[in-house]
Motif scaffolding. Structure first.
Motif, PDB file in Angstrom:
ATOM      1  N   ASP A 194       0.822  -1.209   0.000  1.00  0.00           N
ATOM      2  CA  ASP A 194       0.000   0.000   0.000  1.00  0.00           C
ATOM      3  C   ASP A 194       0.861   1.267   0.000  1.00  0.00           C
ATOM      4  OD1 ASP A 194      -2.346   1.456  -0.074  1.00  0.00           O
ATOM      5  OD2 ASP A 194      -2.573   1.506   2.112  1.00  0.00           O
ATOM      6  N   VAL A 195       1.826   1.293  -0.915  1.00  0.00           N
ATOM      7  CA  VAL A 195       2.671   2.468  -1.120  1.00  0.00           C
ATOM      8  C   VAL A 195       2.557   2.871  -2.594  1.00  0.00           C
ATOM      9  CG1 VAL A 195       5.038   3.360  -1.166  1.00  0.00           C
ATOM     10  CG2 VAL A 195       4.284   1.927   0.742  1.00  0.00           C
ATOM     11  N   GLU A 196       2.285   4.143  -2.856  1.00  0.00           N
ATOM     12  CA  GLU A 196       2.040   4.607  -4.221  1.00  0.00           C
ATOM     13  C   GLU A 196       3.305   4.525  -5.081  1.00  0.00           C
ATOM     14  OE1 GLU A 196       0.376   8.586  -6.581  1.00  0.00           O
ATOM     15  OE2 GLU A 196       0.072   8.389  -4.410  1.00  0.00           O
ATOM     16  N   VAL A 197       3.098   4.183  -6.374  1.00  0.00           N
ATOM     17  CA  VAL A 197       4.189   4.092  -7.341  1.00  0.00           C
ATOM     18  C   VAL A 197       3.934   5.083  -8.478  1.00  0.00           C
ATOM     19  CG1 VAL A 197       5.383   2.615  -9.012  1.00  0.00           C
ATOM     20  CG2 VAL A 197       4.675   1.684  -6.797  1.00  0.00           C
ATOM     21  N   PHE A 198       4.958   5.842  -8.855  1.00  0.00           N
ATOM     22  CA  PHE A 198       4.868   6.798  -9.955  1.00  0.00           C
ATOM     23  C   PHE A 198       5.696   6.295 -11.128  1.00  0.00           C
ATOM     24  CE2 PHE A 198       6.889  10.335 -12.253  1.00  0.00           C
ATOM     25  CZ  PHE A 198       5.758  10.986 -12.746  1.00  0.00           C
ATOM     26  N   SER A 199       5.133   6.418 -12.347  1.00  0.00           N
ATOM     27  CA  SER A 199       5.850   5.976 -13.541  1.00  0.00           C
ATOM     28  C   SER A 199       5.409   6.784 -14.754  1.00  0.00           C
ATOM     29  CB  SER A 199       5.596   4.487 -13.793  1.00  0.00           C
ATOM     30  OG  SER A 199       6.098   4.089 -15.051  1.00  0.00           O
ATOM     31  N   LEU A 200       6.315   6.947 -15.706  1.00  0.00           N
ATOM     32  CA  LEU A 200       5.995   7.565 -16.993  1.00  0.00           C
ATOM     33  C   LEU A 200       6.154   6.557 -18.122  1.00  0.00           C
ATOM     34  CD1 LEU A 200       7.739  11.073 -16.670  1.00  0.00           C
ATOM     35  CD2 LEU A 200       5.314  10.522 -16.362  1.00  0.00           C
ATOM     36  N   GLY A 201       6.250   5.258 -17.766  1.00  0.00           N
ATOM     37  CA  GLY A 201       6.411   4.226 -18.786  1.00  0.00           C
ATOM     38  C   GLY A 201       7.862   4.070 -19.207  1.00  0.00           C
ATOM     39  N   THR A 202       8.073   3.328 -20.292  1.00  0.00           N
ATOM     40  CA  THR A 202       9.434   3.026 -20.740  1.00  0.00           C
ATOM     41  C   THR A 202       9.925   3.962 -21.837  1.00  0.00           C
ATOM     42  OG1 THR A 202       8.560   1.418 -22.335  1.00  0.00           O
ATOM     43  CG2 THR A 202       9.186   0.571 -20.160  1.00  0.00           C
ATOM     44  N   ALA A 203       9.068   4.857 -22.310  1.00  0.00           N
ATOM     45  CA  ALA A 203       9.476   5.754 -23.389  1.00  0.00           C
ATOM     46  C   ALA A 203      10.265   6.957 -22.883  1.00  0.00           C
ATOM     47  CB  ALA A 203       8.248   6.227 -24.169  1.00  0.00           C
ATOM     48  N   ALA A 204      10.012   7.362 -21.636  1.00  0.00           N
ATOM     49  CA  ALA A 204      10.677   8.544 -21.077  1.00  0.00           C
ATOM     50  C   ALA A 204      12.094   8.201 -20.640  1.00  0.00           C
ATOM     51  CB  ALA A 204       9.879   9.091 -19.905  1.00  0.00           C
ATOM     52  N   LYS A 205      12.934   9.216 -20.550  1.00  0.00           N
ATOM     53  CA  LYS A 205      14.295   9.035 -20.071  1.00  0.00           C
ATOM     54  C   LYS A 205      14.279   8.892 -18.546  1.00  0.00           C
ATOM     55  CE  LYS A 205      16.552  11.613 -23.787  1.00  0.00           C
ATOM     56  NZ  LYS A 205      17.423  12.778 -24.111  1.00  0.00           N
ATOM     57  N   ALA A 256      13.026  13.264 -12.075  1.00  0.00           N
ATOM     58  CA  ALA A 256      12.687  14.662 -11.791  1.00  0.00           C
ATOM     59  C   ALA A 256      11.183  14.839 -11.613  1.00  0.00           C
ATOM     60  CB  ALA A 256      13.202  15.555 -12.919  1.00  0.00           C
ATOM     61  N   ALA A 257      10.391  14.175 -12.482  1.00  0.00           N
ATOM     62  CA  ALA A 257       8.932  14.288 -12.382  1.00  0.00           C
ATOM     63  C   ALA A 257       8.422  13.649 -11.091  1.00  0.00           C
ATOM     64  CB  ALA A 257       8.287  13.623 -13.601  1.00  0.00           C
ATOM     65  N   GLY A 258       9.046  12.519 -10.681  1.00  0.00           N
ATOM     66  CA  GLY A 258       8.641  11.868  -9.445  1.00  0.00           C
ATOM     67  C   GLY A 258       8.904  12.727  -8.225  1.00  0.00           C
ATOM     68  N   VAL A 259      10.062  13.376  -8.202  1.00  0.00           N
ATOM     69  CA  VAL A 259      10.391  14.257  -7.086  1.00  0.00           C
ATOM     70  C   VAL A 259       9.430  15.449  -7.052  1.00  0.00           C
ATOM     71  CG1 VAL A 259      12.142  15.811  -6.132  1.00  0.00           C
ATOM     72  CG2 VAL A 259      12.814  13.568  -7.031  1.00  0.00           C
ATOM     73  N   ALA A 260       9.102  15.985  -8.240  1.00  0.00           N
ATOM     74  CA  ALA A 260       8.161  17.110  -8.303  1.00  0.00           C
ATOM     75  C   ALA A 260       6.788  16.698  -7.770  1.00  0.00           C
ATOM     76  CB  ALA A 260       8.050  17.600  -9.747  1.00  0.00           C
ATOM     77  N   LYS A 261       6.352  15.495  -8.127  1.00  0.00           N
ATOM     78  CA  LYS A 261       5.067  14.993  -7.625  1.00  0.00           C
ATOM     79  C   LYS A 261       5.108  14.840  -6.102  1.00  0.00           C
ATOM     80  CE  LYS A 261       2.141  10.824  -7.743  1.00  0.00           C
ATOM     81  NZ  LYS A 261       0.820  11.444  -7.991  1.00  0.00           N
ATOM     82  N   VAL A 273       8.818  11.075   1.744  1.00  0.00           N
ATOM     83  CA  VAL A 273       9.999  10.451   1.150  1.00  0.00           C
ATOM     84  C   VAL A 273       9.695  10.052  -0.286  1.00  0.00           C
ATOM     85  CG1 VAL A 273      11.708   8.602   1.337  1.00  0.00           C
ATOM     86  CG2 VAL A 273      10.648   9.500   3.404  1.00  0.00           C
ATOM     87  N   VAL A 274      10.673  10.248  -1.181  1.00  0.00           N
ATOM     88  CA  VAL A 274      10.579   9.763  -2.560  1.00  0.00           C
ATOM     89  C   VAL A 274      11.724   8.786  -2.781  1.00  0.00           C
ATOM     90  CG1 VAL A 274      10.700  10.353  -5.001  1.00  0.00           C
ATOM     91  CG2 VAL A 274       9.472  11.851  -3.420  1.00  0.00           C
ATOM     92  N   LEU A 275      11.387   7.550  -3.172  1.00  0.00           N
ATOM     93  CA  LEU A 275      12.373   6.501  -3.435  1.00  0.00           C
ATOM     94  C   LEU A 275      12.471   6.288  -4.941  1.00  0.00           C
ATOM     95  CD1 LEU A 275      11.044   4.040  -0.730  1.00  0.00           C
ATOM     96  CD2 LEU A 275      13.238   5.190  -0.607  1.00  0.00           C
TER      97      LEU A 275
END
Length: 486
Positions: free
Chosen positions: A155-166, A172-177, A185-187
């Protein structure tokens, strides 16, 4: 874990037994054994050299403590040196002044970074901190899906932009979110790489620049031995490490990585993975690890494991049941399941001082015996679990339980007889008495799951059991054969 290293250190100490004091001549033989132990543990050669010289200086210049034998004093000196070479004290995670704290996970392919990221996410969650895991491994097939699955499990949220992004864009986007949505904490989980792969190492530098982490943790497979030193140096020189996570310490780890990382990089080991389950992560304490290596056990870690599983109210209830001899089969199953949640029986036993030499085969047999007992209890009705006297009074119930669990009536008889003796023993212990060592089902010498000892279902006195007959209560009228009053 570290079994061979522990045995070698014990061999080193033997050469000092019977000596009056530690001298330059007699300590040299012990140091040769220590050097051999470290070489076999695959510790970095430069670390061995520093460690041996440190122990030599401590030993030769040590004051003789009255009442302490040279071998005991040598163990203490080696313990102190081990603690120092592994970092001296526990190093907690950094905490940013302004949330979120960003932790970048780095390491070789196959070291277990994704699983370690999830384990750390759960650890932080249990501390009351809100964590976000960022899936920045765009190379390994199903890496993102694996992190999502683990995230759902804990029950911990996961952030992803898929495999197309660098990867650096994802970080950077995960930290901004994390900053925008108030995460503590952002891992950032990154792809595995080789220290000789220049392109991948340069990418790691870019990820670090994009994420601006407060911690860069190197995830290291503990079984790679002295190669950990070169790995640590390569990552530290190019990326800059703040700490390490040792994985797979439940396997055939020889200890080389644990003794090499801090000395080479100056970065402390912060966590250790002790199993495949997502809960199997512990903060690293050098003094506790040194005690385990020297066969002294680790009672503090055992207590911490138990405190996570046992509520104070449950302890008080159980104590009352033991005092009143109302401890029943349901309570016994509850205790067995609590032990399972804490880890393997073998792993728990080796945290107890003096129990590190128990044969692994014996421990596995003990775990098998506990499973057999649980199967028999599972075939009982709720009333039979709560009132074991029903089984003593009616042989037909025992035959039904035997058939339902795939065992013989004699097996059920033995479990019931042992349970009766155990309950009486526990009652005397809680009332301050010193009972005879009757057996708990699945117990030998007071520890669950040790076969070949008195009181074990299906086993008579063995190597560790007593040859004396246990104390038996007076027989009441119309007592059935094999059972006392319950």
């Amino acid at each position: 874990m570290f079994d061979e290293l522990s045995q070698r250190f014990e061999d080193a100490v033997k050469s000092l037994r019977g000596q009056d004091k530690i001298t330059e001549s007699n300590v040299e033989g012990a140091l040769k054994q220590v050097r051999r132990a470290l070489l076999e543990a695959d510790v970095s050669l430069e670390v061995i050299k520093v460690f041996i010289e440190d122990v030599r200086q401590r030993a030769v210049g040590a004051e003789v403590v009255r009442g302490v034998s040279p071998d005991q004093q040598f163990i203490q000196l080696v313990h102190q040196a081990l603690v120092e070479v592994m970092g001296g004290a526990n190093a907690p995670l950094a905490k940013a002044e302004a949330a979120p704290t960003v932790i970048l996970m780095a390491g070789l392919q196959g070291a277990g970074k994704t699983t370690a990221t999830a384990k750390l996410g759960l650890h932080l969650k249990e501390q009351g901190r809100r964590a976000l895991m960022v899936a920045a491994d765009v190379y390994r097939p199903a890496a993102i899906d694996q992190l999502r699955t683990l995230g759902e499990q804990i029950d911990v949220e996961v952030f992803s932009l898929g495999t197309a992004a660098k990867p650096e864009e994802i970080a950077a986007a995960g930290v901004a979110k994390g900053r925008a949505e108030g995460f503590d904490v952002v891992l950032v989980d990154t792809a595995g790489r080789l220290q000789i792969d220049t392109g991948m190492m340069e990418e790691m530098v870019r990820i670090r620049a994009a994420a601006q982490p407060d911690e860069v943790l190197l995830v290291v497979d503990s079984m790679i031995g002295q190669e950990a030193a070169e790995l640590t140096r390569a990552f530290h020189d190019q990326v800059g490490l703040t700490g390490a996570v040792l994985t797979k310490l439940d396997g055939d780890s020889r200890g080389g990585a644990a003794l090499s990382i801090r000395q080479v990089s100056g970065a402390p080991i912060k966590f250790i993975g002790t199993g495949e389950k997502v809960e199997a992560l512990q903060p690293f304490h050098p003094e506790r690890m040194a005690s385990r290596i020297l066969g002294m056990g680790d009672v503090l870690t055992l207590v911490e494991k138990a405190s996570k599983e046992v509520e104070l109210a449950d302890m008080e209830t159980m104590q009352q049941k033991l005092q009143e001899a109302t401890f029943d089969f349901s309570d016994f199953v509850q205790q067995m399941r609590m032990i399972k949640r804490m880890g393997s029986l073998g792993g728990l036993m080796k945290l107890i001082p003096g129990m590190n030499k128990i044969d692994d085969g014996m421990l596995k047999q003990g775990e098998s015996q506990l499973k057999r007992i649980e199967a028999m209890i599972g075939s009982m009705t709720e009333a039979e679990r709560k009132q074991p006297q029903l089984l003593a009074a009616q042989p037909s119930r025992r035959r039904r339980i035997a058939a339902g669990s795939g065992h013989t009536p004699a097996d059920v008889d033995k479990v019931l007889a042992d349970f009766q003796k155990m309950r009486g023993m526990m009652q005397q212990m809680t009332q301050g008495g010193l009972p005879g060592m009757g057996g708990m089902p699945g117990m030998g010498g007071g520890f669950p799951g040790l076969p070949g000892q008195q009181g074990m279902p299906g086993a008579g006195p063995g190597r560790g059991g007593s040859s004396r007959k246990p104390h038996r209560p007076a027989k009441p009228a119309k007592k059935r054969k094999g059972f006392g009053s319950l």
